[in-house]
Scaffold this active site. Structure first.
Site, PDB file in Angstrom:
ATOM      1  N   LYS A  50       1.776   2.350   5.825  1.00  0.00           N
ATOM      2  CA  LYS A  50       1.855   0.848   4.911  1.00  0.00           C
ATOM      3  C   LYS A  50       2.242   0.434   3.664  1.00  0.00           C
ATOM      4  O   LYS A  50       2.155   1.325   2.610  1.00  0.00           O
ATOM      5  CB  LYS A  50       0.688  -0.232   4.479  1.00  0.00           C
ATOM      6  CG  LYS A  50      -0.109  -0.499   6.064  1.00  0.00           C
ATOM      7  CD  LYS A  50      -1.007  -2.188   5.693  1.00  0.00           C
ATOM      8  CE  LYS A  50      -1.694  -3.046   7.504  1.00  0.00           C
ATOM      9  NZ  LYS A  50      -3.024  -2.175   7.391  1.00  0.00           N
ATOM     10  N   GLN A  51       2.655  -0.466   3.307  1.00  0.00           N
ATOM     11  CA  GLN A  51       3.766  -0.502   1.622  1.00  0.00           C
ATOM     12  C   GLN A  51       2.894  -1.838   0.832  1.00  0.00           C
ATOM     13  O   GLN A  51       3.965  -2.880   1.901  1.00  0.00           O
ATOM     14  CB  GLN A  51       5.086  -0.419   1.881  1.00  0.00           C
ATOM     15  CG  GLN A  51       5.964  -0.677   0.818  1.00  0.00           C
ATOM     16  CD  GLN A  51       6.663  -0.069   0.552  1.00  0.00           C
ATOM     17  OE1 GLN A  51       7.320   0.458   0.413  1.00  0.00           O
ATOM     18  NE2 GLN A  51       6.965  -0.500  -1.181  1.00  0.00           N
ATOM     19  N   GLY A  52       2.856  -1.750   0.620  1.00  0.00           N
ATOM     20  CA  GLY A  52       2.449  -3.567  -0.487  1.00  0.00           C
ATOM     21  C   GLY A  52       2.997  -3.887  -1.718  1.00  0.00           C
ATOM     22  O   GLY A  52       3.982  -2.792  -2.116  1.00  0.00           O
ATOM     23  N   ALA A  53       2.845  -4.630  -2.599  1.00  0.00           N
ATOM     24  CA  ALA A  53       4.122  -4.628  -3.825  1.00  0.00           C
ATOM     25  C   ALA A  53       3.619  -3.956  -4.423  1.00  0.00           C
ATOM     26  O   ALA A  53       4.272  -3.417  -5.661  1.00  0.00           O
ATOM     27  CB  ALA A  53       3.803  -6.127  -4.298  1.00  0.00           C
ATOM     28  N   GLU A  54       2.252  -3.010  -4.738  1.00  0.00           N
ATOM     29  CA  GLU A  54       1.842  -2.219  -5.681  1.00  0.00           C
ATOM     30  C   GLU A  54       1.830  -0.729  -5.616  1.00  0.00           C
ATOM     31  O   GLU A  54       1.977   0.232  -6.347  1.00  0.00           O
ATOM     32  CB  GLU A  54       0.262  -2.835  -6.495  1.00  0.00           C
ATOM     33  CG  GLU A  54       0.232  -2.228  -7.693  1.00  0.00           C
ATOM     34  CD  GLU A  54      -0.783  -2.928  -8.777  1.00  0.00           C
ATOM     35  OE1 GLU A  54      -1.712  -2.209  -8.707  1.00  0.00           O
ATOM     36  OE2 GLU A  54      -0.986  -3.654  -7.887  1.00  0.00           O
ATOM     37  N   ALA A  55       1.407  -0.596  -4.135  1.00  0.00           N
ATOM     38  CA  ALA A  55       1.339   0.696  -3.709  1.00  0.00           C
ATOM     39  C   ALA A  55       1.858   1.255  -2.035  1.00  0.00           C
ATOM     40  O   ALA A  55       1.848   0.307  -1.708  1.00  0.00           O
ATOM     41  CB  ALA A  55      -0.249   1.169  -3.779  1.00  0.00           C
ATOM     42  N   ARG A  56       1.919   2.098  -1.726  1.00  0.00           N
ATOM     43  CA  ARG A  56       2.608   2.604  -0.250  1.00  0.00           C
ATOM     44  C   ARG A  56       0.766   3.167  -0.041  1.00  0.00           C
ATOM     45  O   ARG A  56       0.383   4.332  -1.012  1.00  0.00           O
ATOM     46  CB  ARG A  56       3.038   3.741  -0.578  1.00  0.00           C
ATOM     47  CG  ARG A  56       4.367   3.087  -0.455  1.00  0.00           C
ATOM     48  CD  ARG A  56       6.133   4.109  -0.555  1.00  0.00           C
ATOM     49  NE  ARG A  56       5.994   4.506  -1.764  1.00  0.00           N
ATOM     50  CZ  ARG A  56       7.187   4.115  -2.400  1.00  0.00           C
ATOM     51  NH1 ARG A  56       8.222   3.368  -1.980  1.00  0.00           N
ATOM     52  NH2 ARG A  56       7.860   4.763  -3.434  1.00  0.00           N
ATOM     53  N   ASP A 172      -9.381  -9.111  -4.476  1.00  0.00           N
ATOM     54  CA  ASP A 172      -8.470  -9.491  -3.860  1.00  0.00           C
ATOM     55  C   ASP A 172      -9.631  -9.686  -2.466  1.00  0.00           C
ATOM     56  O   ASP A 172      -8.750  -8.873  -1.264  1.00  0.00           O
ATOM     57  CB  ASP A 172      -7.869  -8.404  -3.505  1.00  0.00           C
ATOM     58  CG  ASP A 172      -6.568  -9.240  -3.019  1.00  0.00           C
ATOM     59  OD1 ASP A 172      -6.157  -9.471  -2.350  1.00  0.00           O
ATOM     60  OD2 ASP A 172      -5.608  -7.399  -2.510  1.00  0.00           O
TER      61      ASP A 172
END
Lengths: 265, 175
Positions: A50-56, A172
Site C-alpha cells: 500500500k502507499q499512503g500520503a506518508e508511508a509505504r 486516526d
C-alpha cells in the site's frame, strides 16, 4: 541607556544568527549520516502492499519471519531539515504508542527492527487477518450478519475504552485501522489496532472526544446504515471506560462544532 | 549443533550461535574475549529466551555499525548491549555478558557469507559440553526475564513473551 539597549539587541541578533547557523549545520550533519543502503535494497525487492500520503507498506521476510515494513518517505516540498525532524518524530511517536498499547494489553503488532536512517519500522505481519472495514462490508449482507456485528462493535468499544483509559489517543481511528485476526479454533477472532502514526498521549476529554468523533465520521461514511451499530459501540465504550462521562459529553460538543475548536472569541 | 542463520537485510552477513553448558572456565573465556582472542560475543543465556532474540540483536548491531552509530566499541559488545531493554551499557554487560562464575555460555559469531567461522577453535577453548542452540529455553529463566524486561500480565495475554522482549529491544533507543 539607549546605547546599552542597542548593544543588547545587536548582541541578541548575533546570538540568534549564530544559533541558526549551528542548527542548520547540525541539520546538514544529520543528513550526511549514512543511510542504510541495505534496507533500501531489501525494500526494492519486496512486495509493495500500500502507499499512503506518508508511508509505504511492504511485505517481506525478516530473520525468518513474515514482516510488514512501514517506510516513511521524505517529502520533497518540505525543507530537508524540517522534513527529517518531522518524519523522525512521527516514527518515534508511533513506536512509543505501540509499546504503550501492548503493555496495557491492547493488541498491536510487535516491532522487530527500526531503521532510523531510512525511517523504516519492521512490524510483525498479522497473518490470516482482514480489516474491520472489509469484515463489516461482507458481513452486513449475510442473514445472521447484524448479530455478529453487534458483538464486534461491543469489542471495539471496549478496546477503545481501554486505550483511552491509558491516555493514549490514536489520532486516526477508522475501521481500516483495525484488524481482525482469525484464530486457529475459529471461534473468537482477535481485534488489533494498527497505524499509530498520528497518536499521542493526552488525558484531556477533549482529545478523546475528538478521537471518537473521527471514528464516528469514518464509520458512518464507510458503512451506510450503521447508526445503530455505532450507537452500540459507544454504549459499550461508556460502560467499559472509567472516565467516559466527560468524554461522551465532549463528543456531543464536538459533533456540533466539528473537529477543530472554534477560534472565535 | 551450532545454528547459522543469514541476516536477511544484510544478506552478506551470517550469524552463528553455539551453546555450551557445564562450562568450567567462564573466567578464562571472558578474559580471552576481552583480550580479543575470541572474536565473538559471549552471552549468559539466563535472560535469553530464543535464538531469534540474539538474531535481532545481531542484526541491529550490524546495522548500527554500517551507519556508524554504534553505542559501544565493538560489534560484539554492541550485540550484548542490544539484548538489554535499557540504555545502560554497564548494566547490559552485567546482565547479558558472561560472568566469571557462569556455568553456561552462548557464543555468537558474525561472519561474511563466504567465510567459515572458526568453530573448532571456539569449541576447543570452551571447557564444557556443547548442546543444540534450541536448548536455550531450558537454560533461560522465564521469571527473571519477565521481571527484568518488565513484562505485564496483560501483555502476555495478547502475544508471546518473545514478541514482548524483542519489541522492547527494538524500541529502547527512543524511549
Amino acid at each position: 541607556m539607549l546605547l546599552s539597549f542597542l548593544v543588547d539587541t545587536s548582541r541578541c541578533r548575533s546570538l540568534h544568527n549564530r544559533l541558526r547557523e549551528t542548527s542548520l549545520r547540525k541539520a546538514e550533519v544529520n543528513m550526511s549520516v549514512e543511510r542504510s543502503m541495505e534496507v533500501s535494497q531489501l525494500l526494492a525487492k519486496a512486495e509493495l502492499l500500500k502507499q499512503g500520503a506518508e508511508a509505504r507498506l511492504y511485505r517481506t521476510r525478516f530473520l525468518g519471519k513474515p514482516v510488514i515494513v512501514k517506510e516513511r518517505f521524505s517529502k520533497r516540498y518540505r525543507h530537508p531539515a524540517l522534513d527529517e525532524k518531522l518524519t523522525h518524530r512521527r516514527t518515534v511517536q508511533e513506536l512509543r504508542a505501540i509499546l504503550r498499547c501492548r503493555k496495557a494489553g491492547i493488541p498491536a503488532p510487535a516491532v522487530y527492527f527500526v531503521d532510523h536512517s531510512t525511517h523504516c519500522i519492521f512490524l510483525e505481519e498479522i497473518v490470516d487477518s482482514c480489516t474491520v472495514r472489509d469484515h463489516i462490508a461482507s458481513t452486513q449482507q449475510q442473514p445472521r450478519g447484524p448479530e455478529q456485528l453487534e458483538r464486534l462493535a461491543e469489542k471495539i468499544g471496549q478496546m477503545l475504552a481501554q486505550m483511552h483509559d491509558e491516555d493514549l489517543i490514536h489520532g486516526d481511528l477508522t475501521t481500516s485501522n483495525m484488524l481482525l485476526k482469525h484464530t486457529v479454533d475459529g471461534a473468537e477472532s482477535q481485534l488489533l489496532l494498527i497505524d499509530f502514526g498520528l497518536s499521542y498521549i493526552s488525558a484531556l476529554a477533549e482529545d478523546k472526544g475528538v478521537d471518537l468523533y473521527v471514528l464516528e465520521k469514518a464509520f458512518l461514511s464507510t458503512h451506510p446504515n450503521t447508526e445503530v451499530l455505532f450507537e452500540r459501540l459507544l454504549r459499550s465504550y461508556t460502560k467499559a471506560s472509567k472516565k467516559s462521562e466527560p468524554v461522551i459529553k465532549k463528543l456531543d460538543e464536538v459533533r456540533l462544532r466539528g473537529r477543530k475548536r472554534s477560534m472565535v472569541g | 549443533m551450532h545454528l547459522t542463520q543469514e541476516l536477511e537485510v544484510y544478506s552478506d552477513h551470517k550469524v552463528t550461535q553455539l551453546l555450551f553448558k557445564d562450562v568450567k572456565n567462564a573466567a578464562e573465556l571472558r578474559q580471552s574475549a576481552v583480550e580479543g582472542k575470541i572474536s565473538g560475543a559471549l552471552i549468559s543465556p539466563t535472560l535469553v529466551l530464543n535464538p531469534f532474540q540474539v538474531l535481532v540483536a545481531a542484526n541491529k548491531a550490524v546495522h548500527l555499525q554500517k551507519i556508524g552509530k554504534m553505542k559501544t566499541r565493538s560489534l560484539f559488545s554492541e550485540i550484548i548491549f542490544n539484548l538489554s531493554p535499557t540504555n545502560n551499557i554497564s548494566e547490559a554487560f552485567k546482565r547479558f555478558g558472561i560472568s566469571d562464575g557462569d556455568s553456561s555460555v552462548l557464543v555468537v559469531l558474525v561472519h561474511n557469507k563466504g567465510n567459515t567461522p572458526p568453530l573448532s577453535d571456539i569449541v576447543s577453548r570452551v571447557n564444557g559440553q556443547q548442546v543444540p542452540v534450541d536448548d536455550l529455553s531450558s537454560l533461560s529463566d522465564t521469571a527473571k526475564i519477565k521481571k527484568f524486561f518488565k513484562i505485564t500480565p496483560q501483555e502476555e495475554k495478547i502475544g508471546t513473551l518473545l514478541d514482548a522482549v524483542v519489541c522492547r529491544m527494538a524500541i529502547k533507543d527512543v524511549l
